[in-house]
Design a protein around this motif. Structure first.
Motif, PDB file in Angstrom:
ATOM      1  N   LYS A 298       0.848  -1.202   0.000  1.00 30.74           N
ATOM      2  CA  LYS A 298       0.000   0.000   0.000  1.00 30.74           C
ATOM      3  C   LYS A 298       0.880   1.248   0.000  1.00 30.74           C
ATOM      4  N   ARG A 299       1.856   1.248   0.901  1.00 31.04           N
ATOM      5  CA  ARG A 299       2.753   2.392   1.001  1.00 31.04           C
ATOM      6  C   ARG A 299       3.480   2.679  -0.309  1.00 31.04           C
ATOM      7  N   ARG A 300       3.982   1.583  -0.906  1.00 28.87           N
ATOM      8  CA  ARG A 300       4.762   1.767  -2.132  1.00 28.87           C
ATOM      9  C   ARG A 300       3.882   2.336  -3.248  1.00 28.87           C
ATOM     10  N   GLY A 342      15.461   7.437  12.873  1.00 27.24           N
ATOM     11  CA  GLY A 342      14.455   6.381  12.789  1.00 27.24           C
ATOM     12  C   GLY A 342      13.691   6.413  11.479  1.00 27.24           C
ATOM     13  N   GLN A 343      12.810   5.452  11.327  1.00 23.84           N
ATOM     14  CA  GLN A 343      12.109   5.319  10.059  1.00 23.84           C
ATOM     15  C   GLN A 343      11.138   6.452   9.768  1.00 23.84           C
ATOM     16  N   ALA A 344      10.570   7.078  10.799  1.00 21.01           N
ATOM     17  CA  ALA A 344       9.640   8.169  10.526  1.00 21.01           C
ATOM     18  C   ALA A 344      10.352   9.260   9.735  1.00 21.01           C
ATOM     19  N   ALA A 345      11.578   9.569  10.144  1.00 21.37           N
ATOM     20  CA  ALA A 345      12.339  10.607   9.455  1.00 21.37           C
ATOM     21  C   ALA A 345      12.656  10.165   8.033  1.00 21.37           C
ATOM     22  N   PRO A 396       0.075  15.940  13.794  1.00 24.96           N
ATOM     23  CA  PRO A 396       0.695  15.470  12.561  1.00 24.96           C
ATOM     24  C   PRO A 396      -0.210  14.441  11.882  1.00 24.96           C
ATOM     25  N   PHE A 397      -0.209  14.463  10.565  1.00 25.31           N
ATOM     26  CA  PHE A 397      -1.015  13.494   9.801  1.00 25.31           C
ATOM     27  C   PHE A 397      -0.113  12.899   8.726  1.00 25.31           C
ATOM     28  N   PRO A 398      -0.058  11.569   8.634  1.00 31.22           N
ATOM     29  CA  PRO A 398       0.917  10.948   7.720  1.00 31.22           C
ATOM     30  C   PRO A 398       0.589  11.181   6.247  1.00 31.22           C
ATOM     31  N   GLY A 399       1.628  11.292   5.447  1.00 28.02           N
ATOM     32  CA  GLY A 399       1.473  11.487   4.005  1.00 28.02           C
ATOM     33  C   GLY A 399       0.528  10.481   3.353  1.00 28.02           C
ATOM     34  N   PRO A 400       0.679   9.164   3.613  1.00 30.58           N
ATOM     35  CA  PRO A 400      -0.210   8.195   2.962  1.00 30.58           C
ATOM     36  C   PRO A 400      -1.636   8.214   3.511  1.00 30.58           C
ATOM     37  N   ALA A 403      -4.989   5.570   4.386  1.00 26.10           N
ATOM     38  CA  ALA A 403      -4.642   4.230   3.889  1.00 26.10           C
ATOM     39  C   ALA A 403      -3.881   3.434   4.935  1.00 26.10           C
ATOM     40  N   ILE A 404      -3.063   4.109   5.771  1.00 30.61           N
ATOM     41  CA  ILE A 404      -2.306   3.338   6.759  1.00 30.61           C
ATOM     42  C   ILE A 404      -3.071   3.218   8.083  1.00 30.61           C
ATOM     43  N   ARG A 405      -4.320   3.726   8.074  1.00 33.18           N
ATOM     44  CA  ARG A 405      -5.188   3.546   9.247  1.00 33.18           C
ATOM     45  C   ARG A 405      -6.380   2.672   8.894  1.00 33.18           C
ATOM     46  N   TRP A 518      -0.481  14.069  21.588  1.00 33.25           N
ATOM     47  CA  TRP A 518       0.352  14.558  20.484  1.00 33.25           C
ATOM     48  C   TRP A 518      -0.258  14.181  19.134  1.00 33.25           C
ATOM     49  N   GLN A 519      -0.936  13.023  19.147  1.00 30.02           N
ATOM     50  CA  GLN A 519      -1.566  12.535  17.921  1.00 30.02           C
ATOM     51  C   GLN A 519      -2.653  11.552  18.328  1.00 30.02           C
ATOM     52  N   PHE A 520      -3.700  11.426  17.501  1.00 32.01           N
ATOM     53  CA  PHE A 520      -4.801  10.548  17.870  1.00 32.01           C
ATOM     54  C   PHE A 520      -5.323   9.803  16.640  1.00 32.01           C
ATOM     55  N   HIS A 581       2.643   1.078  24.035  1.00 28.19           N
ATOM     56  CA  HIS A 581       3.581   2.163  23.768  1.00 28.19           C
ATOM     57  C   HIS A 581       4.355   1.863  22.483  1.00 28.19           C
ATOM     58  N   LYS A 582       5.100   2.853  21.991  1.00 36.90           N
ATOM     59  CA  LYS A 582       6.048   2.639  20.890  1.00 36.90           C
ATOM     60  C   LYS A 582       7.443   2.833  21.441  1.00 36.90           C
ATOM     61  N   PRO A 583       8.386   1.908  21.326  1.00 39.34           N
ATOM     62  CA  PRO A 583       8.145   0.522  20.993  1.00 39.34           C
ATOM     63  C   PRO A 583       7.371  -0.150  22.146  1.00 39.34           C
ATOM     64  N   ALA A 585       4.959  -1.326  19.805  1.00 43.15           N
ATOM     65  CA  ALA A 585       4.080  -1.095  18.652  1.00 43.15           C
ATOM     66  C   ALA A 585       4.531   0.198  17.962  1.00 43.15           C
ATOM     67  N   THR A 586       4.046   0.445  16.751  1.00 46.07           N
ATOM     68  CA  THR A 586       4.240   1.760  16.144  1.00 46.07           C
ATOM     69  C   THR A 586       2.993   2.580  16.422  1.00 46.07           C
ATOM     70  N   ILE A 587       3.023   3.852  16.068  1.00 48.99           N
ATOM     71  CA  ILE A 587       1.836   4.680  16.261  1.00 48.99           C
ATOM     72  C   ILE A 587       0.759   4.248  15.273  1.00 48.99           C
ATOM     73  N   GLU A 588       1.119   4.137  14.012  1.00 53.72           N
ATOM     74  CA  GLU A 588       0.160   3.736  12.976  1.00 53.72           C
ATOM     75  C   GLU A 588       0.056   2.213  12.936  1.00 53.72           C
ATOM     76  N   TRP A 589      -1.085   1.729  12.473  1.00 55.52           N
ATOM     77  CA  TRP A 589      -1.281   0.275  12.372  1.00 55.52           C
ATOM     78  C   TRP A 589      -0.914  -0.250  10.986  1.00 55.52           C
ATOM     79  N   GLU A 590      -1.046   0.583   9.948  1.00 50.25           N
ATOM     80  CA  GLU A 590      -0.703   0.309   8.544  1.00 50.25           C
ATOM     81  C   GLU A 590      -1.696  -0.620   7.892  1.00 50.25           C
TER      82      GLU A 590
HETATM   83  P1  XMP Z   1       4.941   5.141  13.335  1.00 51.06           P
HETATM   84  O1  XMP Z   1       3.694   4.501  12.879  1.00 51.06           O
HETATM   85  O2  XMP Z   1       6.142   4.693  12.552  1.00 51.06           O
HETATM   86  O3  XMP Z   1       4.771   6.696  13.052  1.00 51.06           O
HETATM   87  O4  XMP Z   1       5.164   4.989  14.808  1.00 51.06           O
HETATM   88  C1  XMP Z   1       5.591   7.693  13.598  1.00 51.06           C
HETATM   89  C2  XMP Z   1       5.070   9.028  13.138  1.00 51.06           C
HETATM   90  O5  XMP Z   1       5.281   9.196  11.742  1.00 51.06           O
HETATM   91  C3  XMP Z   1       4.065   9.433  11.081  1.00 51.06           C
HETATM   92  N1  XMP Z   1       4.138   8.772   9.781  1.00 51.06           N
HETATM   93  C4  XMP Z   1       4.318   9.409   8.623  1.00 51.06           C
HETATM   94  N2  XMP Z   1       4.428  10.711   8.343  1.00 51.06           N
HETATM   95  N3  XMP Z   1       4.630  10.175   6.042  1.00 51.06           N
HETATM   96  C5  XMP Z   1       4.567  11.094   7.034  1.00 51.06           C
HETATM   97  O6  XMP Z   1       4.648  12.288   6.753  1.00 51.06           O
HETATM   98  C6  XMP Z   1       4.539   8.846   6.260  1.00 51.06           C
HETATM   99  O7  XMP Z   1       4.598   8.031   5.346  1.00 51.06           O
HETATM  100  C7  XMP Z   1       4.358   8.446   7.628  1.00 51.06           C
HETATM  101  N4  XMP Z   1       4.217   7.240   8.230  1.00 51.06           N
HETATM  102  C8  XMP Z   1       4.086   7.462   9.550  1.00 51.06           C
HETATM  103  C9  XMP Z   1       3.000   8.865  11.999  1.00 51.06           C
HETATM  104  O8  XMP Z   1       1.724   9.466  11.762  1.00 51.06           O
HETATM  105  C10 XMP Z   1       3.569   9.195  13.350  1.00 51.06           C
HETATM  106  O9  XMP Z   1       3.341  10.546  13.687  1.00 51.06           O
END
Ligand code: XMP
Length: 590
Positions: A298-300, A342-345, A396-400, A403-405, A518-520, A581-583, A585-590
């Motif tokens: 999905k992400r790709r 980390g991967q978020a960055a 903050p709201f993720p780019g995808p 779809a990742i929720r 911080w995020q919901f 918590h993270k870790p 888990a991650t914040i998003e479920w994907e």
């Molecule tokens: P995770 O799920 O990895 O998310 O714990 C950490 C933070 O990153 C955000 N996130 C994204 N932000 N593009 C973005 O701009 C993305 O593809 C993306 N994926 C995750 C997530 O909402 C959380 O704040």
């Protein structure tokens, strides 16, 4: 071009991701411009700083490949402060000893001073600090003196005042260290003789001048997202260059929240009528995602489609002819390449550094006026620009997007009884060790209550095969009669999620809960009965930068209100609450 014209007085050497940014932010809050560089930056590149800070990090100085610094930094004649791992690294490199502790020391401790020194000057002899370490310094390097200890840590602070080298095992940058700010300021002002040069108030005109210089005669166009960073950068360019010279594109992917496109349209119409064009791309994204359930795929697909659209606009020729350049809302943590990131960055870098953008960057055709600022500084600039709080305080709201929720599944599978609760045959993403995991979810039958998140942490450690624990809040059917059902990203499910998300946002805004987190994220999972095939998971978290996060609980009355509203949505079977918590888990479920 960067947003800061000043040269940093302090450099934080990054020995492990998140820690370094918190330190640099605290230094800036004290009015001193600090930047972050990778730990091994050569000493020659750091000459001219007034001081250096080596950050904490998760490694052990004895592990192969653990981050190190150029030992030449200790001969530059400038003060150095090591924090936690940085403290141990100083001891290790300068001839002291570090050993693995019997048990770690995590949490609050009382620091006891041993002798007067500039770092701890002006503080009580005993005060509370926050510790998080297993390794510990067991012998001081030659020339160093013991400055303080705690019950469990014999060398909690050390220093060589003649060479102005200091190390602290505790974390002065966190709020739980009561006098942390004073300790950092002692280092900055008493030890390093820094001056205050970092105050965002009144810097708007300087930033505008920077944008004008970078743009020259060129006009600027943006891809805006409705998020804080791109909106602030866009507005700054509008102010600097005037509305005739700035244009934006907003790509409606069809994966946005309820009301998002209208929000963006109104926001930018108010700022500068006609300045932002909405690109309707929902059908393209939904067609590409049809039938796909694997989160990485999905992400790709979304990433590729987005880049394709950007590329089409970039290559339409219209903008590259003559004198246009690309503006981006890249902020400081997005620009840093370092070992611990980390991967978020990484995910964010990916969007702002797509191939077409990379080529423009190399040609000097990109302006990123916020690239030296942290998020809270960007919000402050936004306030100075007069942008509405409604925008600046957005989570903050993720780019995808949604779809990742919106979890998908390929087959029908029943729940499975486990001694602690039920194993939901759903997999969600997590971070365990250094890698992403994709594992089952444990469902507890109790309602979420304070203390249950501790049990969740313990259960994830103990039970192989899970990375997340949720509590069941309410539902139309008992857990034994719900099952995972085949589901993909259909317009119907996205509409259901959009409604659920809008209800939760409305309720949490009305009672101020959105300001406590911080995020919901609100997540749709394909778990239910035939008539109501989906359930909703509430995932409120507290975090500093998304790299780590804590699950946050809410008042029972508020939770009841949300659950009642959600169970009235068409197709929703039950409501769950994520306790992890993270870790892990991650914040998003994907
Ligand atoms: P995770 O799920 O990895 O998310 O714990 C950490 C933070 O990153 C955000 N996130 C994204 N932000 N593009 C973005 O701009 C993305 O593809 C993306 N994926 C995750 C997530 O909402 C959380 O704040």
């Amino acid at each position: 071009m960067t947003g800061a014209s000043t040269r940093p007085q302090i450099t934080v050497l990054d020995a492990g991701g998140q820690y370094c940014h918190l330190i640099a932010r605290k230094v800036r809050e004290s009015g001193v411009y600090a930047d972050v560089r990778p730990a091994p930056t050569p000493a020659s590149a750091l000459a001219g700083r007034r001081g250096l800070i080596i950050s904490g990090g998760p490694s052990s100085v004895y592990e192969a490949g653990s981050p190190s610094v150029d030992p030449g930094i200790f001969a530059l004649g400038i003060p150095v402060l090591g924090i936690c791992y940085g403290h141990q690294l100083m001891a290790h490199l300068l001839g002291g000893a570090v050993q693995r502790g019997e048990k770690g020391e995590y949490g609050l401790a009382i620091l006891e001073h041993r002798e007067p020194n500039p770092l701890l000057a002006g503080l009580p002899d005993r005060h509370q600090v926050w510790m998080s370490h297993r390794d510990t310094v067991t012998a001081l390097p030659p020339g160093f003196r013991l400055l303080a200890r705690t019950g469990d840590c014999p060398v909690a602070a050390m220093g060589d005042p003649a060479r102005r080298l200091y190390g602290v095992q505790f974390h002065p940058e966190v709020a739980h260290t009561v006098h942390g700010r004073r300790i950092l300021e002692n280092f900055l002002f008493a030890v390093c003789a820094c001056h205050r040069d970092w105050d965002l108030r009144g810097r708007l005109s300087e930033l505008e001048a920077l944008v004008r210089r970078a743009a020259g005669d060129r006009n600027v166009f943006f891809f805006v997202s409705g998020g804080v960073d791109s909106a602030v950068a866009f507005t700054l360019c509008l102010r600097s260059l005037g509305p005739q010279r700035v244009r934006g594109f907003y790509v409606d992917t069809g994966l946005m929240r309820e009301g998002e496109t209208e929000f963006v349209r109104e926001l930018f119409e108010r700022l500068a009528p006609g300045s932002v064009r909405i690109v309707e791309a929902a059908p393209r994204f939904l067609a590409a995602l049809a039938g796909v359930s694997d989160p990485e795929r999905k992400r790709r697909i979304i990433g590729d489609e987005f880049i394709r659209i950007q590329q089409e606009i970039l290559e339409s020729g219209h903008f590259l002819e003559g004198d246009w350049m690309l503006g981006q809302g890249t902020i400081y943590p997005d620009t840093i390449e370092s070992g611990g990131t980390g991967q978020a960055a990484v995910i964010k870098t990916h969007h702002n550094r797509a191939p077409g953008v990379q080529r423009l960057l190399e040609a000097g055709c990109v302006v990123e006026p916020l690239s030296s600022f942290y998020k809270d500084e960007v919000r402050e600039i936004g306030r100075e620009l007069g942008l509405p709080a409604e925008l600046l305080e957005r989570h903050p709201f993720p780019g995808p997007g949604l779809a990742i929720r919106c979890l998908c599944a390929e087959a029908e599978i029943p729940m499975e009884r486990a001694p602690e609760g039920w194993l939901a045959p759903l997999r969600s993403v997590g971070v365990q060790g250094d890698s992403r995991s994709y594992r089952a979810v444990l469902v507890l039958e109790e309602r979420p209550a304070h203390g249950l998140e501790l049990r969740a942490a313990e259960l994830v450690n103990r039970m192989a095969g899970i990375n997340r624990v949720v509590a069941r809040v309410a539902g139309h059917a008992a857990l034994e009669s719900v099952r995972v059902r085949p589901a993909s990203l259909t317009p119907e499910r996205l509409a259901r999620l959009r409604r659920a998300d809008a209800l939760v946002r409305e309720i949490s805004h009305r009672c101020g809960f959105d300001r406590q987190v911080w995020q919901f994220p609100v997540v749709l999972v394909p778990l239910g009965e035939a008539a109501r095939p989906d359930s909703v998971v509430l995932r409120p978290v507290d975090s500093v930068d998304g790299m780590t996060a804590r699950a946050v609980l809410m008042e029972p009355a508020l939770l009841d209100e949300m659950a009642t509203a959600l169970l009235a949505v068409e197709g929703i079977s039950a409501v769950f609450y994520d306790l992890t918590h993270k870790p892990p888990a991650t914040i998003e479920w994907e």
